[in-house]
Design a protein around this motif. Structure first.
Motif, PDB file in Angstrom:
ATOM      1  N   VAL A  26     -33.316  91.809  -0.097  1.00 38.25           N
ATOM      2  CA  VAL A  26     -34.028  91.004  -1.098  1.00 38.25           C
ATOM      3  C   VAL A  26     -33.277  91.077  -2.425  1.00 38.25           C
ATOM      4  CG1 VAL A  26     -36.282  91.259   0.016  1.00 38.25           C
ATOM      5  CG2 VAL A  26     -35.588  92.913  -1.696  1.00 38.25           C
ATOM      6  N   TRP A  27     -33.474  90.045  -3.250  1.00 35.60           N
ATOM      7  CA  TRP A  27     -32.849  89.960  -4.577  1.00 35.60           C
ATOM      8  C   TRP A  27     -31.324  90.099  -4.499  1.00 35.60           C
ATOM      9  CZ3 TRP A  27     -36.653  94.298  -5.307  1.00 35.60           C
ATOM     10  CH2 TRP A  27     -37.951  93.802  -5.430  1.00 35.60           C
ATOM     11  N   GLY A  28     -30.754  89.592  -3.428  1.00 30.35           N
ATOM     12  CA  GLY A  28     -29.302  89.613  -3.289  1.00 30.35           C
ATOM     13  C   GLY A  28     -28.726  91.004  -3.145  1.00 30.35           C
ATOM     14  N   GLY A  29     -29.568  91.980  -2.816  1.00 28.86           N
ATOM     15  CA  GLY A  29     -29.103  93.351  -2.637  1.00 28.86           C
ATOM     16  C   GLY A  29     -28.752  94.064  -3.926  1.00 28.86           C
ATOM     17  N   LYS A  30     -29.105  93.461  -5.092  1.00 29.74           N
ATOM     18  CA  LYS A  30     -28.703  94.025  -6.387  1.00 29.74           C
ATOM     19  C   LYS A  30     -29.662  95.076  -6.928  1.00 29.74           C
ATOM     20  CE  LYS A  30     -28.453  90.024  -8.401  1.00 29.74           C
ATOM     21  NZ  LYS A  30     -28.247  88.927  -9.347  1.00 29.74           N
ATOM     22  N   PHE A  31     -30.879  95.174  -6.373  1.00 33.67           N
ATOM     23  CA  PHE A  31     -31.891  96.056  -6.945  1.00 33.67           C
ATOM     24  C   PHE A  31     -32.508  96.964  -5.878  1.00 33.67           C
ATOM     25  CE2 PHE A  31     -31.858  92.130  -9.446  1.00 33.67           C
ATOM     26  CZ  PHE A  31     -31.553  92.637 -10.695  1.00 33.67           C
ATOM     27  N   GLY A  32     -32.899  98.156  -6.328  1.00 36.40           N
ATOM     28  CA  GLY A  32     -33.526  99.128  -5.427  1.00 36.40           C
ATOM     29  C   GLY A  32     -35.034  99.117  -5.498  1.00 36.40           C
ATOM     30  N   GLY A  33     -35.578  98.294  -6.372  1.00 41.13           N
ATOM     31  CA  GLY A  33     -37.027  98.204  -6.553  1.00 41.13           C
ATOM     32  C   GLY A  33     -37.302  97.385  -7.803  1.00 41.13           C
ATOM     33  N   GLN A  34     -38.498  97.536  -8.324  1.00 38.80           N
ATOM     34  CA  GLN A  34     -38.859  96.781  -9.524  1.00 38.80           C
ATOM     35  C   GLN A  34     -39.430  97.692 -10.595  1.00 38.80           C
ATOM     36  OE1 GLN A  34     -39.760  92.392  -9.057  1.00 38.80           O
ATOM     37  NE2 GLN A  34     -41.171  93.269  -7.573  1.00 38.80           N
ATOM     38  N   ARG A  35     -39.175  97.293 -11.825  1.00 41.68           N
ATOM     39  CA  ARG A  35     -39.740  97.916 -13.027  1.00 41.68           C
ATOM     40  C   ARG A  35     -40.654  96.851 -13.615  1.00 41.68           C
ATOM     41  NH1 ARG A  35     -37.529  97.643 -18.471  1.00 41.68           N
ATOM     42  NH2 ARG A  35     -35.839  96.454 -17.567  1.00 41.68           N
ATOM     43  N   GLN A  36     -41.968  97.116 -13.608  1.00 38.74           N
ATOM     44  CA  GLN A  36     -42.938  96.077 -13.932  1.00 38.74           C
ATOM     45  C   GLN A  36     -43.795  96.399 -15.152  1.00 38.74           C
ATOM     46  OE1 GLN A  36     -45.044  96.096 -10.125  1.00 38.74           O
ATOM     47  NE2 GLN A  36     -43.996  94.205  -9.594  1.00 38.74           N
ATOM     48  N   LYS A  37     -44.101  95.340 -15.892  1.00 41.27           N
ATOM     49  CA  LYS A  37     -45.097  95.365 -16.958  1.00 41.27           C
ATOM     50  C   LYS A  37     -46.201  94.424 -16.469  1.00 41.27           C
ATOM     51  CE  LYS A  37     -44.734  96.682 -20.709  1.00 41.27           C
ATOM     52  NZ  LYS A  37     -45.135  97.906 -21.394  1.00 41.27           N
ATOM     53  N   TRP A  38     -47.448  94.922 -16.466  1.00 41.89           N
ATOM     54  CA  TRP A  38     -48.573  94.134 -15.959  1.00 41.89           C
ATOM     55  C   TRP A  38     -49.456  93.653 -17.098  1.00 41.89           C
ATOM     56  CZ3 TRP A  38     -49.751  92.470 -11.094  1.00 41.89           C
ATOM     57  CH2 TRP A  38     -48.882  92.907 -10.080  1.00 41.89           C
ATOM     58  N   PHE A  39     -49.950  92.428 -16.949  1.00 41.35           N
ATOM     59  CA  PHE A  39     -50.802  91.788 -17.948  1.00 41.35           C
ATOM     60  C   PHE A  39     -52.142  91.426 -17.329  1.00 41.35           C
ATOM     61  CE2 PHE A  39     -46.533  91.392 -19.375  1.00 41.35           C
ATOM     62  CZ  PHE A  39     -46.613  91.548 -20.749  1.00 41.35           C
ATOM     63  N   LEU A  40     -53.202  91.662 -18.088  1.00 36.75           N
ATOM     64  CA  LEU A  40     -54.560  91.304 -17.661  1.00 36.75           C
ATOM     65  C   LEU A  40     -54.963  90.032 -18.399  1.00 36.75           C
ATOM     66  CD1 LEU A  40     -57.195  91.929 -16.147  1.00 36.75           C
ATOM     67  CD2 LEU A  40     -57.860  93.345 -18.106  1.00 36.75           C
ATOM     68  N   LEU A  41     -55.297  89.003 -17.637  1.00 35.37           N
ATOM     69  CA  LEU A  41     -55.702  87.719 -18.192  1.00 35.37           C
ATOM     70  C   LEU A  41     -57.048  87.316 -17.594  1.00 35.37           C
ATOM     71  CD1 LEU A  41     -52.304  85.800 -17.829  1.00 35.37           C
ATOM     72  CD2 LEU A  41     -53.150  87.030 -19.839  1.00 35.37           C
ATOM     73  N   ARG A  42     -57.944  86.807 -18.427  1.00 35.26           N
ATOM     74  CA  ARG A  42     -59.254  86.312 -17.974  1.00 35.26           C
ATOM     75  C   ARG A  42     -59.129  84.805 -17.727  1.00 35.26           C
ATOM     76  NH1 ARG A  42     -63.556  88.826 -16.525  1.00 35.26           N
ATOM     77  NH2 ARG A  42     -63.426  90.203 -18.316  1.00 35.26           N
ATOM     78  N   TYR A  43     -59.518  84.390 -16.523  1.00 32.31           N
ATOM     79  CA  TYR A  43     -59.443  82.981 -16.157  1.00 32.31           C
ATOM     80  C   TYR A  43     -60.686  82.245 -16.647  1.00 32.31           C
ATOM     81  CZ  TYR A  43     -58.750  78.825 -13.289  1.00 32.31           C
ATOM     82  OH  TYR A  43     -58.559  77.537 -12.870  1.00 32.31           O
ATOM     83  N   ARG A  44     -60.483  81.150 -17.365  1.00 34.17           N
ATOM     84  CA  ARG A  44     -61.580  80.351 -17.906  1.00 34.17           C
ATOM     85  C   ARG A  44     -61.723  78.997 -17.222  1.00 34.17           C
ATOM     86  NH1 ARG A  44     -60.451  78.642 -22.506  1.00 34.17           N
ATOM     87  NH2 ARG A  44     -58.401  79.468 -22.878  1.00 34.17           N
ATOM     88  N   GLY A  45     -60.863  78.716 -16.267  1.00 36.65           N
ATOM     89  CA  GLY A  45     -60.911  77.429 -15.583  1.00 36.65           C
ATOM     90  C   GLY A  45     -61.832  77.454 -14.380  1.00 36.65           C
ATOM     91  N   SER A  46     -61.770  76.383 -13.612  1.00 32.05           N
ATOM     92  CA  SER A  46     -62.537  76.298 -12.371  1.00 32.05           C
ATOM     93  C   SER A  46     -61.588  76.493 -11.189  1.00 32.05           C
ATOM     94  CB  SER A  46     -63.248  74.943 -12.274  1.00 32.05           C
ATOM     95  OG  SER A  46     -62.294  73.897 -12.305  1.00 32.05           O
ATOM     96  N   ASP A  47     -62.157  76.830 -10.046  1.00 32.14           N
ATOM     97  CA  ASP A  47     -61.323  77.108  -8.880  1.00 32.14           C
ATOM     98  C   ASP A  47     -60.431  75.926  -8.499  1.00 32.14           C
ATOM     99  OD1 ASP A  47     -62.447  79.604  -8.828  1.00 32.14           O
ATOM    100  OD2 ASP A  47     -63.476  79.355  -6.907  1.00 32.14           O
ATOM    101  N   ASP A  48     -60.903  74.704  -8.709  1.00 33.33           N
ATOM    102  CA  ASP A  48     -60.097  73.547  -8.326  1.00 33.33           C
ATOM    103  C   ASP A  48     -58.890  73.331  -9.250  1.00 33.33           C
ATOM    104  OD1 ASP A  48     -61.556  72.629 -10.519  1.00 33.33           O
ATOM    105  OD2 ASP A  48     -62.064  70.717  -9.593  1.00 33.33           O
ATOM    106  N   GLN A  49     -58.796  74.094 -10.338  1.00 33.44           N
ATOM    107  CA  GLN A  49     -57.634  74.012 -11.225  1.00 33.44           C
ATOM    108  C   GLN A  49     -56.524  74.973 -10.803  1.00 33.44           C
ATOM    109  OE1 GLN A  49     -60.312  74.364 -14.778  1.00 33.44           O
ATOM    110  NE2 GLN A  49     -58.835  72.918 -15.649  1.00 33.44           N
TER     111      GLN A  49
END
Length: 165
Positions: free
Chosen positions: A97-120
């Motif tokens: 995966v990722w062209g074999g260039k990485f051994g894993g991922q370094r992640q920053k996670w964001f919490l977002l509140r959804y205000r739309g409807s399911d059909d969006q």
């Protein structure tokens, strides 16, 4: 799992800079998409790489749009994880995966509140990653994620627990 940026992944490969989005609805349930490219019924939250010169929060909005069709005007920013969370790829995925260039991922996670409807929510995007989606509680999400990402998801859920069902 570590939150250090400088640590290398398996085989001395660097970590891929990445963001993740925990999108929650008014019931405190989490958006989960079933991956198209998985041999097992793997469910996950939207996530992806950070482009060169891109700030993590901007990458989070972009990834959310690319994977769900949800634009930033349909969400409220709630918060982010402190530091970076890393995971290592299992041996069978190294070099594949990722062209074999990485051994894993370094992640920053964001919490977002959804205000739309399911059909969006539109997973039939230009480059679809999910074949289906659902709102799910945190425990069910932990049971549905691939094992090598479970510790990351556990950490993200603990960080954002106050906002979940």
């Amino acid at each position: 799992m570590s939150e250090k940026n400088e640590r290398k992944g398996p085989a001395g490969l660097p970590y891929r800079p990445c963001v993740g989005v925990m999108l929650v609805n008014d019931d405190g349930l989490i958006f989960a998409g079933q991956r198209k490219d998985s041999a097992v019924a793997a469910w996950q939250m939207p996530q992806g790489g950070i482009d060169a010169g891109e700030k993590p929060r901007e990458a989070a909005y972009r990834e959310l749009w690319e994977e769900t069709g949800v634009s930033r005007d349909l969400v409220d920013y709630i918060g982010k994880t402190h530091g970076w969370i890393t995971y290592d790829l299992p041996a069978e995925l190294l070099g594949r995966v990722w062209g074999g260039k990485f051994g894993g991922q370094r992640q920053k996670w964001f919490l977002l509140r959804y205000r739309g409807s399911d059909d969006q929510i539109r997973i039939d995007t230009e480059h679809p990653e999910f074949e289906s989606w659902r709102w799910i509680d945190a425990d069910a999400l932990l049971e549905s994620i691939v094992p090598f990402k479970r510790a990351v998801y556990d950490s993200v859920i603990r960080s954002f627990r106050a906002y979940l069902a």
